[in-house]
Design a protein around this motif. Structure first.
Motif, mmCIF file in Angstrom:
data_model
loop_
_atom_site.group_PDB
_atom_site.id
_atom_site.type_symbol
_atom_site.label_atom_id
_atom_site.label_comp_id
_atom_site.label_asym_id
_atom_site.label_seq_id
_atom_site.Cartn_x
_atom_site.Cartn_y
_atom_site.Cartn_z
ATOM 1 N N HIS A 128 2.737 -0.290 -8.485
ATOM 2 C CA HIS A 128 2.939 0.274 -7.147
ATOM 3 C C HIS A 128 2.030 -0.377 -6.098
ATOM 4 N N ARG A 129 1.053 -1.178 -6.534
ATOM 5 C CA ARG A 129 0.215 -1.938 -5.601
ATOM 6 C C ARG A 129 0.534 -3.411 -5.739
ATOM 7 N N ARG A 130 0.523 -4.122 -4.625
ATOM 8 C CA ARG A 130 0.744 -5.575 -4.688
ATOM 9 C C ARG A 130 -0.374 -6.254 -5.455
ATOM 10 N N GLU A 180 1.275 3.723 0.328
ATOM 11 C CA GLU A 180 2.474 3.039 -0.166
ATOM 12 C C GLU A 180 3.667 3.981 0.024
ATOM 13 N N SER A 239 9.256 5.444 -1.969
ATOM 14 C CA SER A 239 10.341 4.702 -2.614
ATOM 15 C C SER A 239 9.811 3.488 -3.378
ATOM 16 N N THR A 240 8.754 2.824 -2.848
ATOM 17 C CA THR A 240 8.153 1.678 -3.545
ATOM 18 C C THR A 240 7.614 2.116 -4.894
ATOM 19 N N ARG A 249 10.428 3.204 -7.306
ATOM 20 C CA ARG A 249 11.229 2.071 -7.760
ATOM 21 C C ARG A 249 10.535 1.308 -8.893
ATOM 22 N N ARG A 250 9.193 1.227 -8.834
ATOM 23 C CA ARG A 250 8.452 0.504 -9.868
ATOM 24 C C ARG A 250 8.462 1.209 -11.205
#
Lengths: 166, 161
Positions: free
Chosen positions: A57-59, B59, B62-63, B66-67
């Motif tokens: 969830h983190r880049r 964040e 949805s991000t 989705r992960r």
């Protein structure tokens, strides 16, 4: 052996006999232990997979580690406390159980693997934080960690099975 | 046919017998079951705490969802398959056990909560104007976490009841 005397003493403590005498104590402590290890493994997997290049969830990996590590450590502490209680309830038997001995060694190896990562690749994480593919050393650490923790869980289940068919 | 008769029939089938007689198979399947529930718990922890507004609030929900949702579905499938092997091997331990059926009910609730409060977020057409939906998200996220914890407890207690 000196250690055997120690384990015998642990076995005879009041806490240990209380766990043995109360039929519900062991399953309750064991349930909390299972919950704790699923949290330990579940949060470590997220970091390990990111080290292998799978998105989380983190880049960046740095912030992901900051997000997950408090949960991993808290759950690990609970696993150690509950695990110790389960251990002393039958200390001599567990101490002599081969699967249990291996489990302790593999946890130690997982700890060393993590320490090595923090002292090497993690020191320069600012340089590769968001990079995919991740550096080879990070991928190796992630894969090793994943494998070792899976072995820990499998050994843990076999400890229970070699002592009683649960 | 009663559950008990079905139990006895299943227990006596060659498949059930051979699973039981392969000594390492049950603990191996249980190990995979625990590894899979750990994947679910890890994914649920991050997703639910995000939906509850506690973790990674910078964040987009949805991000985060989705992960983790694909991992969750895969792990749930593994749980279903390994669970079926355990029922096949020892039907008497599960099918006539109240704790087992409680666990199944909880799994159904967790599944429904996941489907209802995560899947819509994957749809780009799903707009934030569903106000009732968003209001319900927070309590739903906490409930989902609580239900997964209860599922783990039930799972361990099946062995003792």
């Amino acid at each position: 052996m000196v250690l055997d005397t120690l384990f015998q003493r642990l076995h005879e403590t009041q806490v240990a006999s209380a766990i043995r005498e109360n039929a519900n104590a062991f399953p309750w402590i064991e349930s909390i232990h299972v919950l704790a290890i699923t949290l330990v493994f579940g949060t470590i997997v997220i970091v390990d997979l990111r080290m292998l290049g799978y998105a989380a969830h983190r880049r960046g990996l740095r912030r992901l580690i900051l997000d997950m590590l408090p949960f991993t450590w808290a759950a690990f502490a609970i696993a150690v406390v509950t695990g110790s209680l389960l251990f002393i309830s039958n200390a001599v038997t567990y101490a002599n159980n081969v699967q249990f001995q291996w489990k302790m060694l593999v946890i130690l190896a997982a700890g060393i693997n993590m320490a090595i990562f923090h002292m090497t690749a993690h020191r320069r994480i600012a340089d590769w934080d968001e990079a995919v593919p991740t550096p080879l050393s990070a991928r190796l650490s992630g894969a090793t960690s994943l494998a070792l923790w899976m072995v820990v869980i499998v050994l843990g289940r076999f400890v229970g099975f070699t002592l009683a068919p649960f | 046919m009663s559950v008990q008769t079905f139990d006895d029939w299943l227990y006596a089938t060659p498949l059930s017998t051979s699973i039981r007689e392969t000594g390492w198979l049950i603990p191996a399947v249980q190990s995979i079951h625990i590894l899979a529930i750990a994947i679910v718990i890890g994914s649920a922890l991050v997703s639910d705490l995000r939906l509850a507004g506690v973790l990674a609030t910078d964040e987009a929900p949805s991000t985060v969802v989705r992960r983790y949702l694909p991992w969750m579905w895969s792990a749930l499938l593994v749980l279903l398959l390994t669970g079926i092997v355990m029922i096949l091997a020892e039907p008497g331990r599960t099918l006539t056990n109240t704790v087992f059926w409680t666990k199944m009910l909880l799994v159904l609730s967790a599944f429904t909560l996941t489907l209802f409060f995560r899947k819509p977020l994957l749809d780009p057409q799903f707009r934030a104007d569903h106000r009732g939906w968003w209001r319900a998200t927070k309590p739903a996220a906490w409930s989902s976490l609580a239900v997964w914890v209860a599922i783990i407890f039930c799972g361990r207690w099946i062995a003792y009841t």
